[in-house]
Design an enzyme around this catalytic site. Sequence first.
Site, PDB file in Angstrom:
ATOM      1  N   ARG A   1      28.739 -21.105  -0.912  1.00  0.00           N
ATOM      2  CA  ARG A   1      29.797 -21.170  -2.002  1.00  0.00           C
ATOM      3  C   ARG A   1      29.157 -22.314  -2.989  1.00  0.00           C
ATOM      4  O   ARG A   1      28.838 -22.037  -3.953  1.00  0.00           O
ATOM      5  CB  ARG A   1      31.066 -21.909  -1.363  1.00  0.00           C
ATOM      6  CG  ARG A   1      31.950 -21.029  -1.125  1.00  0.00           C
ATOM      7  CD  ARG A   1      31.630 -20.012   0.158  1.00  0.00           C
ATOM      8  NE  ARG A   1      32.633 -19.176   0.480  1.00  0.00           N
ATOM      9  CZ  ARG A   1      33.513 -19.333   1.229  1.00  0.00           C
ATOM     10  NH1 ARG A   1      33.439 -20.610   1.887  1.00  0.00           N
ATOM     11  NH2 ARG A   1      34.332 -18.535   1.802  1.00  0.00           N
TER      12      ARG A   1
ATOM     13  N   ASP B   1      27.907 -15.623   2.376  1.00  0.00           N
ATOM     14  CA  ASP B   1      29.391 -15.398   2.088  1.00  0.00           C
ATOM     15  C   ASP B   1      29.361 -14.653   0.792  1.00  0.00           C
ATOM     16  O   ASP B   1      28.146 -14.265   0.168  1.00  0.00           O
ATOM     17  CB  ASP B   1      30.015 -16.856   1.972  1.00  0.00           C
ATOM     18  CG  ASP B   1      31.513 -16.640   2.464  1.00  0.00           C
ATOM     19  OD1 ASP B   1      32.181 -15.608   1.690  1.00  0.00           O
ATOM     20  OD2 ASP B   1      31.669 -17.367   3.291  1.00  0.00           O
TER      21      ASP B   1
ATOM     22  N   HIS C   1      33.458 -11.298   3.728  1.00  0.00           N
ATOM     23  CA  HIS C   1      32.600 -12.347   3.303  1.00  0.00           C
ATOM     24  C   HIS C   1      31.324 -11.821   2.856  1.00  0.00           C
ATOM     25  O   HIS C   1      30.626 -12.540   2.732  1.00  0.00           O
ATOM     26  CB  HIS C   1      32.677 -13.589   4.115  1.00  0.00           C
ATOM     27  CG  HIS C   1      33.974 -14.332   4.273  1.00  0.00           C
ATOM     28  ND1 HIS C   1      34.435 -15.191   3.177  1.00  0.00           N
ATOM     29  CD2 HIS C   1      35.190 -14.198   5.020  1.00  0.00           C
ATOM     30  CE1 HIS C   1      35.515 -15.700   3.485  1.00  0.00           C
ATOM     31  NE2 HIS C   1      36.027 -15.147   4.646  1.00  0.00           N
TER      32      HIS C   1
ATOM     33  N   GLU D   1      38.644 -13.486   8.373  1.00  0.00           N
ATOM     34  CA  GLU D   1      39.221 -13.209   7.078  1.00  0.00           C
ATOM     35  C   GLU D   1      38.887 -11.635   6.556  1.00  0.00           C
ATOM     36  O   GLU D   1      38.356 -11.530   5.408  1.00  0.00           O
ATOM     37  CB  GLU D   1      39.101 -14.315   6.110  1.00  0.00           C
ATOM     38  CG  GLU D   1      39.712 -15.551   6.412  1.00  0.00           C
ATOM     39  CD  GLU D   1      39.463 -16.609   5.454  1.00  0.00           C
ATOM     40  OE1 GLU D   1      40.545 -17.516   4.970  1.00  0.00           O
ATOM     41  OE2 GLU D   1      38.511 -16.578   4.897  1.00  0.00           O
TER      42      GLU D   1
ATOM     43  N   TRP E   1      33.513 -26.435   4.152  1.00  0.00           N
ATOM     44  CA  TRP E   1      33.557 -25.081   3.351  1.00  0.00           C
ATOM     45  C   TRP E   1      33.264 -25.898   2.030  1.00  0.00           C
ATOM     46  O   TRP E   1      33.974 -26.823   1.555  1.00  0.00           O
ATOM     47  CB  TRP E   1      34.674 -24.476   3.312  1.00  0.00           C
ATOM     48  CG  TRP E   1      34.971 -23.976   4.704  1.00  0.00           C
ATOM     49  CD1 TRP E   1      35.881 -24.439   5.696  1.00  0.00           C
ATOM     50  CD2 TRP E   1      34.322 -22.946   5.535  1.00  0.00           C
ATOM     51  NE1 TRP E   1      35.760 -24.000   6.831  1.00  0.00           N
ATOM     52  CE2 TRP E   1      34.921 -22.866   6.678  1.00  0.00           C
ATOM     53  CE3 TRP E   1      33.148 -22.065   5.039  1.00  0.00           C
ATOM     54  CZ2 TRP E   1      34.606 -21.820   7.396  1.00  0.00           C
ATOM     55  CZ3 TRP E   1      33.083 -20.882   5.921  1.00  0.00           C
ATOM     56  CH2 TRP E   1      33.437 -21.045   6.952  1.00  0.00           C
ATOM     57  N   THR E   2      32.317 -25.311   0.826  1.00  0.00           N
ATOM     58  CA  THR E   2      32.020 -25.993  -0.322  1.00  0.00           C
ATOM     59  C   THR E   2      32.514 -25.238  -1.394  1.00  0.00           C
ATOM     60  O   THR E   2      32.022 -25.420  -2.436  1.00  0.00           O
ATOM     61  CB  THR E   2      30.510 -26.160  -0.174  1.00  0.00           C
ATOM     62  OG1 THR E   2      29.984 -24.916  -0.121  1.00  0.00           O
ATOM     63  CG2 THR E   2      29.972 -27.102   0.887  1.00  0.00           C
ATOM     64  N   GLU E   3      33.567 -24.505  -1.465  1.00  0.00           N
ATOM     65  CA  GLU E   3      34.384 -23.668  -2.685  1.00  0.00           C
ATOM     66  C   GLU E   3      34.096 -24.994  -3.669  1.00  0.00           C
ATOM     67  O   GLU E   3      33.672 -24.734  -4.859  1.00  0.00           O
ATOM     68  CB  GLU E   3      35.422 -23.258  -2.400  1.00  0.00           C
ATOM     69  CG  GLU E   3      35.469 -22.030  -1.735  1.00  0.00           C
ATOM     70  CD  GLU E   3      35.745 -22.159  -0.292  1.00  0.00           C
ATOM     71  OE1 GLU E   3      35.451 -23.283   0.363  1.00  0.00           O
ATOM     72  OE2 GLU E   3      36.470 -21.349   0.399  1.00  0.00           O
TER      73      GLU E   3
HETATM   74  C1  TNX Z   1      38.925 -20.138   5.577  1.00  0.00           C
HETATM   75  S1  TNX Z   1      37.679 -20.851   8.323  1.00  0.00           S
HETATM   76  C2  TNX Z   1      37.514 -19.743   5.663  1.00  0.00           C
HETATM   77  C3  TNX Z   1      36.471 -20.142   4.624  1.00  0.00           C
HETATM   78  C4  TNX Z   1      37.061 -20.885   3.647  1.00  0.00           C
HETATM   79  C5  TNX Z   1      38.065 -21.917   4.010  1.00  0.00           C
HETATM   80  C6  TNX Z   1      38.497 -22.892   3.155  1.00  0.00           C
HETATM   81  C7  TNX Z   1      37.083 -19.520   8.040  1.00  0.00           C
HETATM   82  C8  TNX Z   1      36.623 -18.859   9.125  1.00  0.00           C
HETATM   83  N1  TNX Z   1      36.939 -18.874   6.820  1.00  0.00           N
HETATM   84  O1  TNX Z   1      36.002 -18.840   4.019  1.00  0.00           O
HETATM   85  O2  TNX Z   1      35.936 -21.546   3.075  1.00  0.00           O
HETATM   86  O3  TNX Z   1      39.077 -21.339   4.653  1.00  0.00           O
HETATM   87  O4  TNX Z   1      39.201 -23.821   3.668  1.00  0.00           O
END
Ligand code: TNX
Length: 655
Positions: free
Chosen positions: A194, A223, A297, A373, A510-512
Site C-alpha cells: 500500500r 496487493d 488483492h 477478502e 497495514w499501510t493504506e
Molecule cells: C483487511 S486483514 C485486510 C487488509 C486491509 C486491512 C485494513 C486482511 C487479511 N485483509 O487488506 O489492509 O483489513 O485493516
Amino acid sequence: MANKYYLKQVCKHLLQTPLCQKIALIICLIGCYSIVYGSGNEKIALIPAPVKMVLKKGNFKLPEQVIVYAENSESIKHVAGYLQKRIAVPTGRKVQITSNAALKNIAVKLLINKTNNEVLGNEGYTLTVADKQITLTANTSAGLFYGVQTLLQLFPQEIERKTFANKTEWNIPCAEITDYPRFKWRGLMLDVSRHFFNKAEVKSYIDNMVKYKYNLLHLHLTDDQGWRIEIKSYPNLTKTGAWRVDKMGIFGEFSKPAKDEPKTYGGYFTQDDIKELVKYAAANFVNILPEIDVPGHSMAALAAYPNLSGTPGEYSVNSGENFVEWLPEGGFKLLTNNTISPAKEEVYVFLDSVFSEVSRLFPFKYIHAGGDECAKTFWEKNEDVRALMKKEGLKDMNDVQAFFMKRVNKIITSKGKKMIGWDEILDGGLPAEATVMNWRDRKKAIEATQLGHEVIIAPSDKYYLDMRQGDVAIEPEMYAVVRLKDAYEYEIVPDSVNSKLVLGGQGNLWTEQIYSIRQVEYMTWPRAFAIAESVWSPKQPKNWDNFSKRTIAHFGRLAMAETKYAPSIYDPIVKTHKDSNGRLLISLATELDGLDIYYSFDNAYPDRFYPKYTEQLKPPVDAKRIRLITYQGTKPVGRMMTISMEELNKRPISK
Ligand code: TNX
C-alpha cells in the site's frame, strides 16, 4: 485500589511498632520501591517481562575498557559483535571481544551450554549480573541474542542513543534472570504494498523489533496498490505493477487518476535486495515470511498481466481510489476486478513461476499465499468459472476459492514449503497441511485447530497496528480503534483450543493510511510492546498498572533512539451519552491511572487552572466545542484535544 489498601495496612502496622523497627521498616520499604520502580522509573523495566527475575544488591559498573568473552565460534562471536556495537557507540567505551577465557577483567561472558538445558529451549537464556561480571548462558546463539536484549534494557536508557551519549556512569543493577519464550512465532507484519518502504527502512524496522524479542517479519509484498518483489520470469510485475499515481490525503477516497497521469509513486525490492534483507534479518535472528496475496488483492498483477484476469481488459495499479461497494448486509462487491482467475491454466503456470522464485529467495519454511477478502463479483458472471464448477463438482464460490487455494497449496508444497493463508481459506475447506493466520473472529482459530491445523493469532480488533490508538479527534483517520490496553489484555490462546497448534501471534501493520516510516513507527509502538509480552512472557494475570509503567519507561528509550511512538495513553477517552431529553452528556476517562483531565467549553486552550473533570459533563447549550488536556500533577502530558459539539452529537452513544 489494592495499592491504597496495602499502604493503609502498612501505616497501621507502623503505628503499632517500636521506633527502631519503624525506621528499619521504612528503610526497607523505600529500598523495595526503588528496586522495583528505580529512579525515574527506568531502572528495571523489562519488556517483555522475563520468566523469572531476582534482583540483587549492588550494581555492575561498566568499565572504561569492556572485555566481552565469546567462544571461538562464528555465531557466538556474531552476538558478541552485536553487543559490542550497541554498547560502544553510546557509551564511548572501548569494547573488545576475546576468546581467551583466562584474560583478566572480563566484563561480559557469553557462554553456550555444553549440555542442552531443556527449560531454556532454543531461544531462552540465563543472565547473571554480578558486581564484577555479567554472565550470559544459553543453548543457542539466538538465546544469547535475547539475553543481550535483556541486558541492554538493564542499562540506563541512554544506551539507546545512536550517537555518543556523554554520560559518565553506566550502572547495571545486579540481577539473576531466567527467561524463555512462550511461543516460537513472534511476528510483526509490514505491508510494503500500500505504501512502499525501502530496504533501509525495513532494516530499521527489524532493528527495533528485535529489541522486544520478535523473531518474525511478515512482508506483505503484493496487493492492489503495488507489486514489490522482482520476479525474473514475469518482469512486468515490477516494471508496471510497482508504480502508481502519487496521491495524498485519505486513502480509499482519492479521486480517480486521469488516464495519462504519470505513475511516479512506488518501488520494489530487486532479488538482490531481498537476499540482502533475508541476510540482515537472519543476522538478527529474524525469519522473513513472504506473502504473495492471491486470488483477491491482485490488481497490481493484473495491471502487469491482464490475461491473468477472467475478464481481461485494461487494468492499472490502484492509486487509492475506491473500487468496491460495501453491502448493507456485510461484505462487498467489486466495481473493478482485482482477482486472478481460478479457471485459467495460465494462472497456475504463473503462480508456479512466482512461488518458485519466491521459495528460492526466502529460506523460511512457510510462504503466505493470502486468500483474504476475495469478492466473487466477477467470478459469478464468468463462463470459465461456471465450466470449472461443473467439471470439478464445486457447488458455490467458496468451493471455487477452496479449489484455487488447494492448487496453490500444491504448488507451494512442491517447492518444499508450507502454505499459510488468511482465515478465509477455512471457508470452503482448506488443504490438509495449510497453516491458518487468524485475523477475523476467534471462532476461526478454534475451527482451524479443531481440524488439526496450526494457527497464528492476529486478531484485527486487538493486534491490528493500522487501527487508531486513541480518539479520532487526535489520531489519523482509521475505521476502528485498538488501544494499547486492548492489545495488552488480550489472551492469545482461546480456552477451547489445542494450544500446541497455536504457533504464536503477530501484530499486522497495514499501510493504506501510512505514508512514511515515521508513521510506521508511531503505529507500531507501544502496541507492539503489548504483543511482544503476550507472545514471549508466560501466561499470567494481566497487570495493566505494571505494564503501563514499564511502557512509559520504554517511551524514554524510544525517545533516546529517536524512534517515533504514539503517546495516546496520555490522552483522554471521550464517551458520549444522551439524557432523557436527548441532550448530549460527555464522560471522560484515561487509560493511564493518575492523570487529571482539564477542560474548557469557552474555546480557550485549558491548562490545570481550568475546571478539572470529576463527573459526567453536560455541555452548555450554546457551547461550540470542548477542549481537553491531561496532566500528571503539574505537568501537561496529553495532547490538546478539540472536538466540536456538532461532531460529538453525531457520534454513536458509547457502550
Ligand atoms: C483487511 S486483514 C485486510 C487488509 C486491509 C486491512 C485494513 C486482511 C487479511 N485483509 O487488506 O489492509 O483489513 O485493516
